[in-house]
Design a protein around this motif. Structure first.
Motif, PDB file in Angstrom:
ATOM      1  N   UNK A  31       1.266  -1.216  -0.188  1.00  0.00           N
ATOM      2  CA  UNK A  31      -0.138  -0.473   0.363  1.00  0.00           C
ATOM      3  C   UNK A  31       0.957   1.031  -0.024  1.00  0.00           C
ATOM      4  N   UNK A  32       1.945   1.009   0.764  1.00  0.00           N
ATOM      5  CA  UNK A  32       2.799   2.658   0.903  1.00  0.00           C
ATOM      6  C   UNK A  32       3.156   3.228  -0.347  1.00  0.00           C
ATOM      7  N   UNK A  33       3.923   1.623  -0.786  1.00  0.00           N
ATOM      8  CA  UNK A  33       5.054   1.720  -2.172  1.00  0.00           C
ATOM      9  C   UNK A  33       3.698   2.388  -3.473  1.00  0.00           C
ATOM     10  N   UNK A  34       2.780   1.935  -3.285  1.00  0.00           N
ATOM     11  CA  UNK A  34       1.576   2.380  -3.876  1.00  0.00           C
ATOM     12  C   UNK A  34       1.356   3.330  -4.410  1.00  0.00           C
ATOM     13  N   UNK A  35       0.854   4.180  -3.219  1.00  0.00           N
ATOM     14  CA  UNK A  35       0.592   5.674  -3.510  1.00  0.00           C
ATOM     15  C   UNK A  35       1.683   6.002  -3.580  1.00  0.00           C
ATOM     16  N   UNK A  36       2.940   6.383  -3.406  1.00  0.00           N
ATOM     17  CA  UNK A  36       4.917   6.711  -3.498  1.00  0.00           C
ATOM     18  C   UNK A  36       4.374   7.213  -4.986  1.00  0.00           C
ATOM     19  N   UNK A  37       4.612   5.758  -5.740  1.00  0.00           N
ATOM     20  CA  UNK A  37       4.633   5.714  -6.978  1.00  0.00           C
ATOM     21  C   UNK A  37       3.903   6.517  -8.100  1.00  0.00           C
ATOM     22  N   UNK A  38       2.579   6.544  -7.002  1.00  0.00           N
ATOM     23  CA  UNK A  38       1.030   6.649  -8.555  1.00  0.00           C
ATOM     24  C   UNK A  38       1.640   8.468  -8.173  1.00  0.00           C
ATOM     25  N   UNK A  39       1.590   9.270  -7.109  1.00  0.00           N
ATOM     26  CA  UNK A  39       2.174  10.512  -6.948  1.00  0.00           C
ATOM     27  C   UNK A  39       3.360  11.063  -7.556  1.00  0.00           C
ATOM     28  N   UNK A  40       4.179  10.080  -7.434  1.00  0.00           N
ATOM     29  CA  UNK A  40       5.333  10.506  -8.016  1.00  0.00           C
ATOM     30  C   UNK A  40       5.127  10.275  -9.879  1.00  0.00           C
TER      31      UNK A  40
END
Length: 487
Positions: free
Chosen positions: A283-292
């Motif tokens: 979950x953490x990696x998903x949101x960070x990567x989409x935001x970037x």
């Protein structure tokens, strides 16, 4: 005289359309009534305006989308899109009818066209107000003397003052005498039995909609557009220094390449970071990567719009930086997609997660086209984005997403024996359909029979006989639920 008769005849047609709108949208859950109304609306539109339209290709595409979205009320029962489309479809319809009455030389992705849409909304209300004022003068006061018309106006003013005063005095008298109060209290009860207020509001809604349709069609009949020279304002063009932009892109691309090389196993491997659980990892990696990725897309659009490379060699360098940024963003989208898939495999499928998947696929298409635009500067990026966005949204409505969610969760149950029946119960009729299928596979699943028994009791109180609410999915699931025998 003939023109006045034609206007009156068209007003009657709009009155019929307004009554149909009231019947379609204010009598319970909307189903088949939406495509019926859209068919009637466009029949009146082409009767009034004819088939000579502008912007034929984009106009036809938008009309097909409107028909598809309205048909979703008949074939599917998705509560998420149900609420959105009630408001989205009227917006699409109004933009469409303004578009096909706007000359071809006006770009439909421009401030001029946007101003015309806003202008037509204002003109619709202004036309109705002006027409009502003129009509009242011609019908009510034409045969009257000035003295009589002035007397009627004074009576109306007296009513505005007298009615509130009457209400206050009546309340005081009710408080002063109990018998008078009992008699007065019987009057509202009698009115409620007659459903007077309901019929009054329904008539008011039909009349208001009729006048809005009439005003819109009459306004759109005049296909005049102000010359472009009067609507464009000359302003100093904003630019962004190419050296500054190039420096930013070099820094970002360098960190992205370093991040990809060092963290490659973290992106795609099965190893967990020691500080996170499996859920936190995905979950953490998903949101960070989409935001970037969204930040990269925004930066890319700003650079393409504002940066002028100047020299040919430096222009090639900037295009290479743009391309590298797009590739890095594509890698991050792929990583985010894999993380979300892993999270779904562990915890099940939901509407939010499916929508996130589809949004990432949409971004991939956008980035692919933007990469083409980087090297072919002559093609329009705004037109593609809008068309792609419309097709994306319409495509989501043509797919029964809730059914996809249910099928995936049932398949996951076959593999793992795990399923969230409470989430399925929170969905619309597709969720109930999935619960029935689950019961047929495993009648002893905890609390499932109680949940379905509650649903069987609920459908007995549904108004299934209203034609406005007819929906194929609903009818199919209700029939299946009624035939279900619980142990």
């Amino acid at each position: 005289m003939k023109q006045r008769q034609r206007t009156f005849l068209f007003l009657l047609i709009c009155l019929g359309l307004g009554i149909l709108a009231e019947l379609c949208f204010f009598h319970g859950v909307i189903g088949i009534s939406y495509p019926i109304f859209i068919a009637a609306f466009y029949a009146v539109l082409y009767y009034r305006l004819g088939f000579k339209v502008s912007h034929r290709r984009i106009g036809l595409l938008l009309m097909v989308m409107i028909w598809v979205l309205s048909a979703s009320f008949l074939f599917y029962d998705n509560e998420f899109f149900y609420g959105i489309n009630i408001f989205v479809i009227p917006v699409f319809v109004f933009v469409h009818i303004v578009l096909i009455t706007t000359p071809n030389h006006v770009d439909w992705v421009s401030l001029v066209f946007f101003n015309r849409v806003v202008q037509k909304i204002s003109q619709t209300f202004s036309y109705v107000k002006r027409w009502l004022k003129i009509s009242f003068k011609r019908t009510l006061f034409r045969q009257m003397s000035n003295e009589t018309s002035n007397t009627i106006k004074r009576i109306v003013k007296g009513l505005f003052v007298g009615v509130p005063l009457l209400i206050v005095i009546t309340i005081l008298l009710i408080s002063a005498d109990e018998k008078f109060a009992n008699i007065m209290m019987e009057i509202p009860e009698f009115i409620l039995k007659l459903n007077f207020l309901e019929y009054f509001f329904r008539f008011g809604a039909a009349l208001m909609l009729s006048l809005l349709f009439f005003g819109a069609f009459q306004t759109l009949k005049k296909r005049y557009v102000l010359p472009l020279g009067r609507q464009t304002v000359q302003s100093e063009k904003v630019t962004w220094d190419s050296v500054i932009a190039g420096t930013i892109l070099v820094l970002l691309n360098a960190i992205y390449l370093l991040f990809v090389v060092i963290q490659f196993t973290y992106f795609f491997g099965d190893a967990l970071h020691e500080d996170y659980t499996y859920a936190e990892y995905a979950r953490r990696g998903f949101f960070e990567l989409v935001l970037v990725t969204v930040i990269n897309w925004t930066l890319l659009l700003i650079c393409l719009k504002l940066v002028k490379a100047g020299k040919k060699g430096y222009g090639f360098f900037m295009k290479a930086m743009y391309s590298l940024l797009i590739v890095a963003s594509g890698f991050m989208l792929a990583s985010a997609y894999i993380r979300l898939s892993a999270y779904e495999a562990a915890y099940g499928f939901t509407l939010d997660r499916i929508l996130a998947h589809t949004f990432m696929l949409f971004l991939m298409v956008i980035f692919a086209y933007t990469l083409i635009r980087v090297w072919l500067e002559g093609i329009s990026i705004a037109h593609f984005y809008i068309i792609a966005g419309l097709l994306f949204y319409t495509g989501l409505n043509t797919i029964n997403l809730e059914e996809v969610i249910v099928d995936n969760n049932l398949n996951r149950y076959e593999e793992t024996g795990k399923i969230d029946i409470y989430y399925l119960d929170s969905l619309s009729y597709s969720g109930i359909d999935g619960l029935i299928t689950l019961y047929e596979k495993d009648p002893n699943y905890p609390e499932l029979s109680v949940m379905l028994e509650h649903r069987k009791e609920m459908i007995e109180h549904l108004r299934l006989d209203t034609w406005q609410s007819f929906n194929f999915k609903k009818q199919q699931v209700v029939k299946r639920l009624q035939e279900l025998e619980l142990k």
